[in-house]
Design a protein around this motif. Structure first.
Motif, PDB file in Angstrom:
ATOM      1  N   ARG A 555       0.809  -1.013  -0.057  1.00 25.29           N
ATOM      2  CA  ARG A 555      -0.039  -0.139   0.339  1.00 25.29           C
ATOM      3  C   ARG A 555       0.609   1.591  -0.298  1.00 25.29           C
ATOM      4  NH1 ARG A 555      -5.974  -1.984   1.410  1.00 25.29           N
ATOM      5  NH2 ARG A 555      -5.875  -3.710   2.665  1.00 25.29           N
ATOM      6  N   ARG A 556       2.167   1.161  -0.035  1.00 29.25           N
ATOM      7  CA  ARG A 556       2.768   2.613   0.186  1.00 29.25           C
ATOM      8  C   ARG A 556       4.045   1.951  -1.285  1.00 29.25           C
ATOM      9  NH1 ARG A 556       3.847   4.482   5.045  1.00 29.25           N
ATOM     10  NH2 ARG A 556       5.654   4.837   5.198  1.00 29.25           N
ATOM     11  N   ASN A 557       4.329   3.424  -1.422  1.00 26.92           N
ATOM     12  CA  ASN A 557       5.575   3.488  -2.072  1.00 26.92           C
ATOM     13  C   ASN A 557       5.134   3.194  -4.075  1.00 26.92           C
ATOM     14  OD1 ASN A 557       7.278   4.348  -0.055  1.00 26.92           O
ATOM     15  ND2 ASN A 557       7.674   1.826   0.327  1.00 26.92           N
ATOM     16  N   LEU A 558       4.096   3.698  -3.769  1.00 26.49           N
ATOM     17  CA  LEU A 558       3.504   2.999  -5.536  1.00 26.49           C
ATOM     18  C   LEU A 558       3.705   4.713  -6.258  1.00 26.49           C
ATOM     19  CD1 LEU A 558       0.496   1.017  -4.253  1.00 26.49           C
ATOM     20  CD2 LEU A 558       3.036   0.423  -5.521  1.00 26.49           C
ATOM     21  N   TRP A 559       2.514   4.532  -7.891  1.00 21.12           N
ATOM     22  CA  TRP A 559       2.321   5.474  -8.449  1.00 21.12           C
ATOM     23  C   TRP A 559       1.356   6.044  -7.564  1.00 21.12           C
ATOM     24  CZ3 TRP A 559       6.928   5.788 -11.041  1.00 21.12           C
ATOM     25  CH2 TRP A 559       7.169   4.415 -11.721  1.00 21.12           C
ATOM     26  N   PRO A 560       1.953   8.108  -7.965  1.00 18.07           N
ATOM     27  CA  PRO A 560       0.680   8.735  -7.170  1.00 18.07           C
ATOM     28  C   PRO A 560      -0.216   8.442  -7.860  1.00 18.07           C
ATOM     29  CG  PRO A 560       2.178  10.127  -8.148  1.00 18.07           C
ATOM     30  CD  PRO A 560       2.719   8.156  -8.580  1.00 18.07           C
ATOM     31  N   GLY A 561      -1.621   8.078  -6.786  1.00 20.69           N
ATOM     32  CA  GLY A 561      -2.630   7.730  -6.697  1.00 20.69           C
ATOM     33  C   GLY A 561      -3.415   6.661  -6.650  1.00 20.69           C
ATOM     34  N   GLN A 562      -1.907   5.771  -6.437  1.00 19.00           N
ATOM     35  CA  GLN A 562      -2.611   4.174  -5.847  1.00 19.00           C
ATOM     36  C   GLN A 562      -2.647   3.507  -5.456  1.00 19.00           C
ATOM     37  OE1 GLN A 562       0.912   2.001  -8.348  1.00 19.00           O
ATOM     38  NE2 GLN A 562      -0.552   1.397  -9.567  1.00 19.00           N
ATOM     39  N   GLU A 563      -3.328   3.238  -4.662  1.00 22.43           N
ATOM     40  CA  GLU A 563      -3.774   2.454  -3.671  1.00 22.43           C
ATOM     41  C   GLU A 563      -3.549   1.100  -3.219  1.00 22.43           C
ATOM     42  OE1 GLU A 563      -7.742   3.261  -2.353  1.00 22.43           O
ATOM     43  OE2 GLU A 563      -7.807   5.111  -1.979  1.00 22.43           O
ATOM     44  N   GLU A 564      -3.476   0.555  -4.067  1.00 16.02           N
ATOM     45  CA  GLU A 564      -2.544  -0.398  -3.900  1.00 16.02           C
ATOM     46  C   GLU A 564      -1.350  -0.922  -5.904  1.00 16.02           C
ATOM     47  OE1 GLU A 564      -5.469  -4.286  -4.385  1.00 16.02           O
ATOM     48  OE2 GLU A 564      -6.568  -3.000  -3.302  1.00 16.02           O
ATOM     49  N   GLY A 565      -0.841  -2.204  -5.074  1.00 18.63           N
ATOM     50  CA  GLY A 565      -0.385  -2.542  -6.358  1.00 18.63           C
ATOM     51  C   GLY A 565       1.158  -3.182  -5.658  1.00 18.63           C
ATOM     52  N   PHE A 566       2.210  -2.458  -6.814  1.00 20.43           N
ATOM     53  CA  PHE A 566       3.235  -3.977  -5.953  1.00 20.43           C
ATOM     54  C   PHE A 566       4.433  -2.928  -6.482  1.00 20.43           C
ATOM     55  CE2 PHE A 566       0.563  -6.892  -8.510  1.00 20.43           C
ATOM     56  CZ  PHE A 566       0.990  -8.367  -6.929  1.00 20.43           C
ATOM     57  N   VAL A 567       5.411  -2.245  -5.224  1.00 19.39           N
ATOM     58  CA  VAL A 567       6.282  -1.651  -5.732  1.00 19.39           C
ATOM     59  C   VAL A 567       7.488  -2.343  -6.714  1.00 19.39           C
ATOM     60  CG1 VAL A 567       8.379  -0.813  -4.063  1.00 19.39           C
ATOM     61  CG2 VAL A 567       6.118  -1.501  -3.004  1.00 19.39           C
TER      62      VAL A 567
END
Length: 694
Positions: A555-567
């Motif tokens: 939930r952190r260190n992602l592209w702006p606006g993302q709440e979840e994804g892969f670092v």
């Protein structure tokens, strides 16, 4: 109990299997579970601990609900299973074991609460003998929500509700099983070895922890037998003890002559078999654990294994994949660690939390030195000063040491990561943990990962001053400032801590500092190529660890606006597809450099070649003594068929080797490729160079 011991002690089958005469019985409970979420939560009030609720789904554990339709669910999830009562010998007991449940678990059997556990990455068990019936109903409620006093919990040094840097995979994330046994059983072993200075002998001590479920004292004999790497008996010892109801322990000692030492290129693994018999010679229990015999020292700011200096490299890896999350199968773990070994990994702070037993066993058998850690991630001084946090940290550290402490791959324990250790509360926390760990495991080193070292004014202002060696996270060129600040920062750390060995516990390039993943990996490659020589020329840096193997869910260190994804941080993506940085890191960490050329590139027939193979030396990173290596070369035609080849044994590979060759006399084959390979004693590739015809 050491987890590998648990696995080796019993036959692991999906049905009840009778154990050997001196053994116990293991019953695998991984299948036939039912699951449902409880957003209320209202399950306990509704009586779910006593009877199955509606709308459940069938699952197999290890399982996490955060893969699939519940991918972002935070809260309580329930697991249910029925099982038949196993046969129990007179005076014996039955235990229920969980390899790990994330995060806070509440367990009932037949509607009766049997216990709770907090912590998502360590094993625990309950004696369920009093609650057993002919048919049993097991219910577990698990809550994966973080808080200010959970470990892991809200991070960013106490920023309210700031998440830790990996996904919150709730569920029964490792195996579940029952054990049944007699009146006196072995709970676990603590095996340690002391190797003589000349490596010619070793003394192995084994503290055997017993538990008696009887109502009277029991006179027993404990016999320990050490089996060598070739499965031959190497030494035995026995002791007699009167075990009172409850717990007891006894120490045995075995001397090994000419021991097969454990090392990164010779990962020799021993096995300790402990038998417990009563005063009539009747077998009560048998227990197996693996261990290694090695001497690891820090001397003059250098790391030594069995008296030989080493400088090691490797990477960290999250237990995470798109299809399994934290509930990994052995196949996923084996694939990833095989891939990491292909990049010549010899050192790992594996990640921020205790590891699956499979990974620890893999490290033992493939020569990877490890520094396991408990998941205090970016805690504030207030958190580190909280007695609840300290008590929970000690619980999790104690569980990790009990489970992983016999593994020869483990040489140090890490107490936290990137937290407020340059504060009075942080210093007090680390001192308390250092003392606690040393009481449990006096032989191993204690440290923690610090990202604040260059900002200190004095060594005394930080808990790092009390660490046995320094673990320095550095991201110059990203979070920590310009790349040009790396060298002066290292020199400052050197001046402040002139007696401390340093391991770079994190380095690399986070994708958030680039426009896209392609640009990020280009910058990652440049970071590795530029920074590794800088680290190598400072001989007090004993190792470097890349963060990290794969991109991981967060939930952190992602592209702006993302709440979840892969670092975007790995040398492979979340699906294990290799990026260009994979090959660069692989080449940097090879055991030797290989230069090869055709003598006459324009020759129309099979030309001759020459190659120079140079082992890494003490001024390189990595570098380590290379014993029992081999050097081979192959000339191949356009169909991959071998035309010619040669082999050279290298009992002591410490000087450059020059080789040459060509097409054998009388052959009309046409060579298009040369492959020069340095082979490790394990049969793995240590370095390789392929030369194509122009």
């Amino acid at each position: 109990m050491n987890a590998i011991g648990r696995f080796s002690r019993f036959v692991a089958l999906g049905v009840l299997v009778a154990g050997p005469a001196l053994g116990a019985t293991r019953i695998d409970l991984n299948r036939d579970w039912l699951f449902r979420t409880d957003p209320g939560p209202s399950g306990e009030a509704a009586g779910w601990q006593k009877q199955l609720p509606p709308d459940t789904e069938q699952v197999t554990v290890p399982h996490t609900w955060n893969v699939g339709k519940h991918h972002d669910y935070l809260g309580t999830g329930w697991y249910f299973r029925r099982f038949e009562m196993p046969p129990v010998v007179a005076g014996g007991r039955v235990e229920l074991h969980f390899g790990a449940t994330f995060y806070a678990a509440h367990v009932w059997l037949n509607g009766v609460e049997i216990g709770r556990h907090e912590g998502g990455f360590t094993a625990y068990s309950f004696d369920i003998t009093p609650q057993l019936k002919a048919t049993n109903f097991l219910a577990i409620a698990i809550d994966n929500r973080p808080g200010a006093t959970t470990i892991p919990g809200w991070g960013a040094r106490g920023e309210p509700e700031a998440w830790y840097d990996w996904w919150d995979y709730g569920g029964i994330v490792r195996d579940v099983w029952l054990t049944t046994g007699g009146a006196v059983q072995v709970d676990r072993q603590m095996i340690r070895s002391v190797v003589a200075a000349d490596n010619a002998s070793a003394v192995v001590t084994d503290r055997v922890y017993l538990r008696s479920s009887g109502t009277r004292n029991a006179a027993v004999t404990v016999r320990a037998t050490a089996f060598g790497p070739a499965n031959t008996v190497e030494a035995t010892d026995s002791r007699s003890i009167t075990v009172e109801p409850g717990a007891a322990d006894i120490a045995v000692s075995l001397k090994l002559t000419a021991p097969k030492l454990w090392g990164i290129d010779h990962p020799n693994v021993y096995r300790m078999v402990v038998e417990v018999v009563d005063n009539k010679g009747k077998g009560l229990d048998v227990h197996n654990d693996t261990f290694g015999v090695r001497r690891i020292e820090i001397r003059d700011r250098h790391l030594l294994i069995n008296g030989e200096r080493v400088r090691l490299t490797g990477m960290a890896r999250h237990e995470d994949s798109p299809t399994e999350g934290l509930a990994e199968t052995a196949g996923t773990m084996r694939h990833d660690y095989d891939d990491m070994k292909a990049m010549h990994t010899t050192l790992s702070r594996p990640v921020h939390y205790p590891q699956n037993p499979f990974i620890l066993d893999y490290a033992d058998r493939h020569g990877i030195l490890m520094m396991p850690e408990i998941p205090l991630w970016q805690f504030s001084e207030a958190q580190l000063s909280n007695p609840k946090v300290v008590a929970l940290a000690k619980q999790q550290m104690g569980e990790m040491i009990a489970e992983a402490g016999n593994h020869p791959a483990v040489f140090a324990w890490s107490a936290l990561n990137e937290s407020a250790t340059a504060t009075p509360g942080g210093i007090a926390y680390f001192r308390a943990m250092h003392e606690f760990i040393r009481k449990l495991d006096p032989e191993r080193f204690v440290s923690y990962a610090d990202d604040n070292l260059p900002k200190l004014a004095r060594a005394e202002d930080s808990a790092a001053n009390d660490a046995d060696f320094l673990m320095m996270n550095q991201y110059f060129g990203a979070w920590h400032g310009p790349a040009s600040a790396l060298e002066p920062s290292l020199d400052k750390v050197d001046r402040m801590f002139p007696d401390k060995m340093v391991i770079i516990s994190e380095m690399g390039f986070p994708g958030i500092f680039a426009k896209n993943a392609v640009e990020a990996d280009e910058k990652r490659v440049k970071t590795l190529q530029d920074q590794m020589p800088v680290l190598a020329k400072r001989d007090w840096i004993a190792g470097a660890i890349l963060w990290c193997y794969q991109d991981y869910k967060s939930r952190r260190n992602l592209w702006p606006g993302q709440e979840e994804g892969f670092v975007e941080h790995g040398v492979v993506d979340e699906n294990r597809q290799r990026k260009p940085s994979y090959a660069v890191w692989q080449e940097i960490n090879a055991a030797a450099t290989i230069e090869a050329a055709w003598k006459d590139p324009a020759a129309s027939d099979a030309p001759e070649f020459t190659a120079k193979v140079t082992p890494k030396g003490e001024h390189d990173l990595p570098s380590y003594p290379m014993h029992d290596y081999r050097l081979t070369w192959q000339l191949l035609d356009d169909k991959g068929k071998l035309i010619a080849g040669g082999e050279q044994k290298l009992p002591e590979f410490n000087t450059a080797q020059v080789i040459s060759g060509g097409r054998p006399a009388g052959s009309d084959a046409h060579a298009v490729k040369l492959v020069v390979t340095v082979w490790r004693p394990t049969g793995a590739v240590g370095a390789q160079k392929t030369l194509e015809r122009p």
